[in-house]
Scaffold this motif. Structure first.
Motif, mmCIF file in Angstrom:
data_model
loop_
_atom_site.group_PDB
_atom_site.id
_atom_site.type_symbol
_atom_site.label_atom_id
_atom_site.label_comp_id
_atom_site.label_asym_id
_atom_site.label_seq_id
_atom_site.Cartn_x
_atom_site.Cartn_y
_atom_site.Cartn_z
ATOM 1 N N ARG A 1 2.468 4.496 -20.868
ATOM 2 C CA ARG A 1 3.782 5.277 -20.514
ATOM 3 C C ARG A 1 3.689 5.844 -19.286
ATOM 4 N N ALA B 1 9.461 8.861 -20.129
ATOM 5 C CA ALA B 1 10.384 8.894 -21.261
ATOM 6 C C ALA B 1 11.564 9.859 -21.392
ATOM 7 N N THR C 1 11.584 4.710 -23.729
ATOM 8 C CA THR C 1 10.616 4.752 -22.615
ATOM 9 C C THR C 1 10.170 3.782 -21.735
#
Length: 426
Positions: free
Chosen positions: A74, A77, A419
């Protein structure tokens, strides 16, 4: 159905499809497909497989090295249904994330800027699941001229709209909303199958993908109608003086220039919903992922240097199978996909890019695609006229788009949970 369509509105039947050669080791699988299309119309009739013409690029198994393990980490987000991510090609290191509602957010060093780069929510309708702000392309000389282009469904009637904007002279992280001008607004009767991908080709022209206009089974017969821009990829010149009656110029070598009854902007046609296409930044080859009807998802290919004019078959065919009519369709002159999968593996393809980054040399030359609903994923590689499709461990579900940064590293955005993630090797 575009990749961010909800998968629970399904109409199912079964069809036996042709053998595919997949995996690190060659083996053949016969698949029983469970059809599942997000349109509200009746399911398609059972298709009958058609033969691929010689040299069509039907998947084979050349001696290519195995791929390493792939994962995603990631980066950021909190996005509202992101639809696309890209770099600007200006060396700034920024990533630009589109949100379906009509905003573009900047990500720098993993941090999301507080204020959007562009906010055109007042111009955009996103009430339909496949509507919204769908595409973004920065001019190849963006660092010099500040020009960029967006594709969206318009608030005043849902027309498929291409517009140009410029960056603010006072703040490189903000666009000038007053600079916006519409280049075209193509009317559409349905809310789905809007296409939306924008990209500048190696030739400097802007390529624009339009879906067939929506509804199940191409009810308008748009995709085989050269007088209708729907169901096609357009190629336009945004730098030359505009042609008469248009806000852009037509490249003189477009394949249908001068043909009576044909739109000169059309570069390729016979497409259902080419949600994402991309150019290989090293070779210039064009890869097109076309979202299928009730049975098959496909990847189409156009080699660099092509004169254009390809007919990719919809709605005569869905993938390599007859669709209209359901058997005995005339496939001569149609370009069949280099890869397809059935709805036993998913419901909606999200096409990506050929990896040309520096971080993972073993991935170079592989084109990545994944299914929105299931995360089923493939790496497709070409060696001359031969094609190999390696089935990968599943990617995350809900991938609405892949994207590249300026260096050619790959990213994904996920519709929900909203995300931005980076491709990494295990």
């Amino acid at each position: 159905m575009a990749p961010f369509s909800a998968p629970n509105r399904c109409l199912c039947h079964h069809a036996v499809v042709r053998a595919l050669s997949i995996g690190i080791l060659p083996f053949v699988v016969w698949v029983i497909a469970v059809a599942c299309d997000g349109t509200a119309d009746a399911p398609a009739p059972e298709p009958t497989p058609a033969q691929s013409p010689a040299g069509s690029g039907t998947p084979t198994t050349p001696a290519l090295p195995p791929l390493p393990g792939i994962a995603f980490e990631r980066v950021a987000a909190g996005f509202q249904r992101p639809t696309f991510v890209t770099g600007a090609g200006d060396g700034s290191g920024r990533l630009f994330v589109l949100e379906k509602r009509g905003t573009i957010r900047i990500v720098r060093g993993g941090q999301v800027a507080d204020e959007p780069f562009l906010d055109i929510r007042s111009r955009v309708t996103s009430s339909g699941n496949e509507q919204g702000l769908l595409g973004l392309a920065f001019h190849p000389r963006f660092a010099e001229n500040g020009r960029f282009f967006v594709y969206y469904t318009a608030a005043d009637g849902g027309a498929n709209t291409l517009a140009e904007f410029r960056v603010s002279s006072a703040d490189p992280d903000r666009a000038d909303p007053a600079s916006g001008r519409v280049l075209f607004a193509i009317p559409d009767q349905y809310s789905n199958h809007n296409g939306g991908m924008l990209a500048f080709g190696p030739d400097g022209f802007l390529y624009v993908a339009l879906g067939d206009g929506g509804g199940a089974g191409d009810p308008l017969r748009s995709a085989q109608d050269l007088a209708n821009p729907l169901g096609s990829i357009l190629r336009i010149d945004v730098d030359a003086p505009p042609a008469a009656g248009l806000a852009y110029a037509i490249p003189s070598d477009n394949p249908f220039v001068g043909r009576a009854g044909a739109r000169p902007e059309i570069w390729a046609y016979g497409l259902r919903n080419p949600w994402r296409f991309s150019f290989d930044r090293q070779t210039g080859d064009l890869w097109i992922a076309d979202v299928g009807q009730n049975a098959r998802e496909e990847v189409d290919f156009q080699p660099a240097g092509s004169p254009g004019g390809q007919n990719y078959g919809w709605s005569i065919m869905e993938g390599t199978a007859c669709y209209r009519p359901t058997s005995g369709c005339e496939s001569s002159g149609l370009i069949l996909p280099v890869f397809e999968y059935t709805h036993s593996d998913g419901c909606s393809i999200t096409g990506g890019y050929v990896y040309r980054g520096a971080a993972f040399p073993a991935l170079r030359g592989a084109y990545f695609a994944a299914d929105y609903c299931t995360g089923a994923a493939w790496a497709i590689r070409r060696e001359g006229e031969r094609v190999r499709a390696d089935r990968l461990p599943d990617f995350p579900t809900g991938i609405s788009s892949f994207g590249e940064d300026d260096a050619g590293e790959l990213y994904i955005v996920r519709d929900q949970p909203g995300t931005l993630e980076r491709l990494v090797v295990r």
